[in-house]
Design a protein around this motif. Structure first.
Motif, mmCIF file in Angstrom:
data_model
loop_
_atom_site.group_PDB
_atom_site.id
_atom_site.type_symbol
_atom_site.label_atom_id
_atom_site.label_comp_id
_atom_site.label_asym_id
_atom_site.label_seq_id
_atom_site.Cartn_x
_atom_site.Cartn_y
_atom_site.Cartn_z
ATOM 1 N N ALA A 27 62.165 19.896 33.926
ATOM 2 C CA ALA A 27 62.137 18.621 34.639
ATOM 3 C C ALA A 27 63.486 18.339 35.303
ATOM 4 O O ALA A 27 63.539 17.885 36.450
ATOM 5 C CB ALA A 27 61.772 17.497 33.673
ATOM 6 N N ILE A 28 64.588 18.614 34.577
ATOM 7 C CA ILE A 28 65.916 18.402 35.159
ATOM 8 C C ILE A 28 66.121 19.308 36.368
ATOM 9 O O ILE A 28 66.689 18.890 37.399
ATOM 10 C CB ILE A 28 67.005 18.660 34.100
ATOM 11 C CG1 ILE A 28 66.910 17.624 32.971
ATOM 12 C CG2 ILE A 28 68.391 18.631 34.726
ATOM 13 C CD1 ILE A 28 67.145 16.200 33.410
ATOM 14 N N THR A 29 65.636 20.538 36.283
ATOM 15 C CA THR A 29 65.763 21.473 37.407
ATOM 16 C C THR A 29 65.020 20.960 38.636
ATOM 17 O O THR A 29 65.513 21.071 39.769
ATOM 18 C CB THR A 29 65.230 22.858 36.997
ATOM 19 O OG1 THR A 29 65.942 23.317 35.857
ATOM 20 C CG2 THR A 29 65.383 23.856 38.126
ATOM 21 N N ILE A 30 63.839 20.402 38.414
ATOM 22 C CA ILE A 30 63.056 19.854 39.536
ATOM 23 C C ILE A 30 63.801 18.689 40.183
ATOM 24 O O ILE A 30 63.884 18.584 41.425
ATOM 25 C CB ILE A 30 61.670 19.427 39.047
ATOM 26 C CG1 ILE A 30 60.858 20.650 38.605
ATOM 27 C CG2 ILE A 30 60.923 18.660 40.140
ATOM 28 C CD1 ILE A 30 59.531 20.302 37.949
ATOM 29 N N LEU A 31 64.364 17.794 39.350
ATOM 30 C CA LEU A 31 65.081 16.635 39.889
ATOM 31 C C LEU A 31 66.323 17.064 40.679
ATOM 32 O O LEU A 31 66.644 16.478 41.729
ATOM 33 C CB LEU A 31 65.481 15.688 38.760
ATOM 34 C CG LEU A 31 64.328 15.002 38.026
ATOM 35 C CD1 LEU A 31 64.861 14.097 36.914
ATOM 36 C CD2 LEU A 31 63.494 14.171 38.995
ATOM 37 N N VAL B 243 64.019 9.478 42.195
ATOM 38 C CA VAL B 243 63.465 8.452 41.299
ATOM 39 C C VAL B 243 61.944 8.525 41.272
ATOM 40 O O VAL B 243 61.314 8.415 40.209
ATOM 41 C CB VAL B 243 63.935 7.058 41.740
ATOM 42 C CG1 VAL B 243 63.186 5.961 40.991
ATOM 43 C CG2 VAL B 243 65.434 6.902 41.508
ATOM 44 N N ILE B 244 61.346 8.720 42.436
ATOM 45 C CA ILE B 244 59.884 8.834 42.487
ATOM 46 C C ILE B 244 59.411 10.047 41.679
ATOM 47 O O ILE B 244 58.456 9.974 40.890
ATOM 48 C CB ILE B 244 59.418 8.941 43.952
ATOM 49 C CG1 ILE B 244 59.711 7.632 44.699
ATOM 50 C CG2 ILE B 244 57.927 9.266 44.017
ATOM 51 C CD1 ILE B 244 59.445 7.709 46.186
ATOM 52 N N CYS B 245 60.122 11.180 41.855
ATOM 53 C CA CYS B 245 59.743 12.392 41.118
ATOM 54 C C CYS B 245 59.950 12.211 39.610
ATOM 55 O O CYS B 245 59.124 12.652 38.813
ATOM 56 C CB CYS B 245 60.569 13.558 41.637
ATOM 57 S SG CYS B 245 60.160 15.138 40.880
ATOM 58 N N ALA B 246 61.056 11.549 39.200
ATOM 59 C CA ALA B 246 61.320 11.311 37.786
ATOM 60 C C ALA B 246 60.238 10.438 37.169
ATOM 61 O O ALA B 246 59.827 10.642 36.018
ATOM 62 C CB ALA B 246 62.689 10.683 37.607
ATOM 63 N N THR B 247 59.758 9.440 37.963
ATOM 64 C CA THR B 247 58.701 8.560 37.456
ATOM 65 C C THR B 247 57.408 9.342 37.209
ATOM 66 O O THR B 247 56.741 9.161 36.188
ATOM 67 C CB THR B 247 58.441 7.419 38.460
ATOM 68 O OG1 THR B 247 59.660 6.704 38.686
ATOM 69 C CG2 THR B 247 57.394 6.459 37.930
ATOM 70 N N VAL B 248 57.098 10.211 38.158
ATOM 71 C CA VAL B 248 55.885 11.021 37.994
ATOM 72 C C VAL B 248 56.008 11.945 36.779
ATOM 73 O O VAL B 248 55.075 12.067 35.968
ATOM 74 C CB VAL B 248 55.625 11.837 39.276
ATOM 75 C CG1 VAL B 248 54.461 12.801 39.069
ATOM 76 C CG2 VAL B 248 55.330 10.902 40.445
ATOM 77 N N LEU B 249 57.184 12.578 36.633
ATOM 78 C CA LEU B 249 57.385 13.480 35.496
ATOM 79 C C LEU B 249 57.364 12.730 34.166
ATOM 80 O O LEU B 249 56.861 13.234 33.164
ATOM 81 C CB LEU B 249 58.715 14.232 35.653
ATOM 82 C CG LEU B 249 58.786 15.228 36.819
ATOM 83 C CD1 LEU B 249 60.191 15.806 36.924
ATOM 84 C CD2 LEU B 249 57.771 16.348 36.638
#
Length: 319
Positions: free
Chosen positions: A263-267, A307-313
């Motif tokens: 998840a951190i890598t994606i962000l 932020v949008i991606c973190a919310t989805v994850l």
């Protein structure tokens, strides 16, 4: 090492040697030399194979009978370290005149019969002395099993706080000791059953003389041996499930770490991709890329998308 003792009617044990050997004596041989085995064999007229049987570390428990002697080979427990347990073969040989014990090492089972405990046994009562040795062996099995149980509880409490490979290896060491105990107790049980059947053999009355107290002692040994076997099976099952459980926990923890790092890598990839786009020296980029607030605009876009991606994850339990 060779020690010879004889119980007196009153008073402590009398220590003898090969020259002063008397009937009713106990010959204790530990890690014998070929010379000691030869001399003892000649003096007692015992089969050489009987004396050498306990020198094989892999020998299983059994009983052999010759014309003038009976050999009972049993496996006794030994504690190598506080967390390492093993078994050793112990040969107990009964003749019309002597009782002989042979072992590769000095074990607590035999060393407990000494000058301080001489009142609890008589060397000339060979059959009872045999059963007392077997009973002492079972008591040490039970003692070590209780120690293993306490150790497993201690390791389990540590694993609840920190799952380390060291604790798993400690459990595996205990499990190995229980495996040795289980195999030895099973073969010892077969020996005890055979000894129970020998009480009706009249041809052996000159070697094994069973009195009522002796039969009661043998029955106690059989009962305690069965209890030790049940405890070994129960503790083995518990330890096996404990190892499997904490191995699964460690694997699950590793999966959680890998999922978090993914998840951190994606962000981190989102602002990296955006900054790479705006860092390309080509025509056709949006006009605001060259404005006075271009850097701020790019940072805002990157943060918003992150932020949008973190919310989805987070909703997908990736954190």
């Amino acid at each position: 090492m060779l020690k010879i003792y004889k119980s007196m009617e009153s008073g402590p044990l009398k220590e003898l040697n090969l020259r002063t050997l008397e009937k009713g004596a106990w010959i204790n041989i530990v890690a014998p030399t070929p010379y000691e085995l030869k001399v003892v064999g000649n003096l007692t007229e015992v089969e050489p194979d009987f004396l050498r049987s306990a020198l094989d570390n892999e020998e299983r428990s059994h009983t052999d009978i010759e014309d003038n002697s009976i050999m009972v080979l049993t496996n006794v427990p030994v504690m190598r370290t506080f967390e390492s347990y093993d078994t050793l073969p112990l040969a107990i040989i009964l003749t019309p005149d002597y009782i002989i014990t042979v072992c590769l090492e000095d074990t607590p089972v035999i060393s407990d019969f000494n000058e301080r405990t001489y009142r609890s046994f008589r060397t000339f009562k060979k059959t009872r002395f045999l059963f007392q040795i077997l009973y002492k062996s079972v008591t040490y099995y039970l003692k070590y099993l209780r120690q293993i149980d306490k150790l497993s509880d201690e390791i389990e409490s540590r694993l609840r706080d920190s799952t380390q490979n060291k604790e798993i290896l400690r459990l595996l060491e205990l499990q190995k000791g229980l495996t040795y105990f289980n195999a030895s107790l099973r073969s010892n049980g077969a020996v005890l059953d055979k000894l129970m059947r020998l009480r009706s053999n009249y041809n052996l009355q000159n070697i094994i003389k069973l009195y009522e107290e002796d039969e009661d002692l043998l029955e106690d040994v059989i009962i305690e041996n069965k209890q030790a076997r049940e405890m070994v099976e129960m503790y083995s099952t518990i330890l096996a499930r404990l190892v499997d459980t904490f191995s699964s926990i460690m694997s699950n923890n590793l999966n959680l770490v890998m999922r978090f790092l993914t998840a951190i890598t994606i962000l981190l990839a989102i602002p990296t991709v955006i900054s790479s786009f705006f860092g390309m020296n080509v025509e056709g980029f949006p006009a605001f890329s060259s404005g006075p607030f271009a850097f701020i605009d790019i940072c805002v876009i990157s943060i918003a998308l992150s932020v949008i991606c973190a919310t989805v994850l987070w909703r997908k339990n990736m954190f």
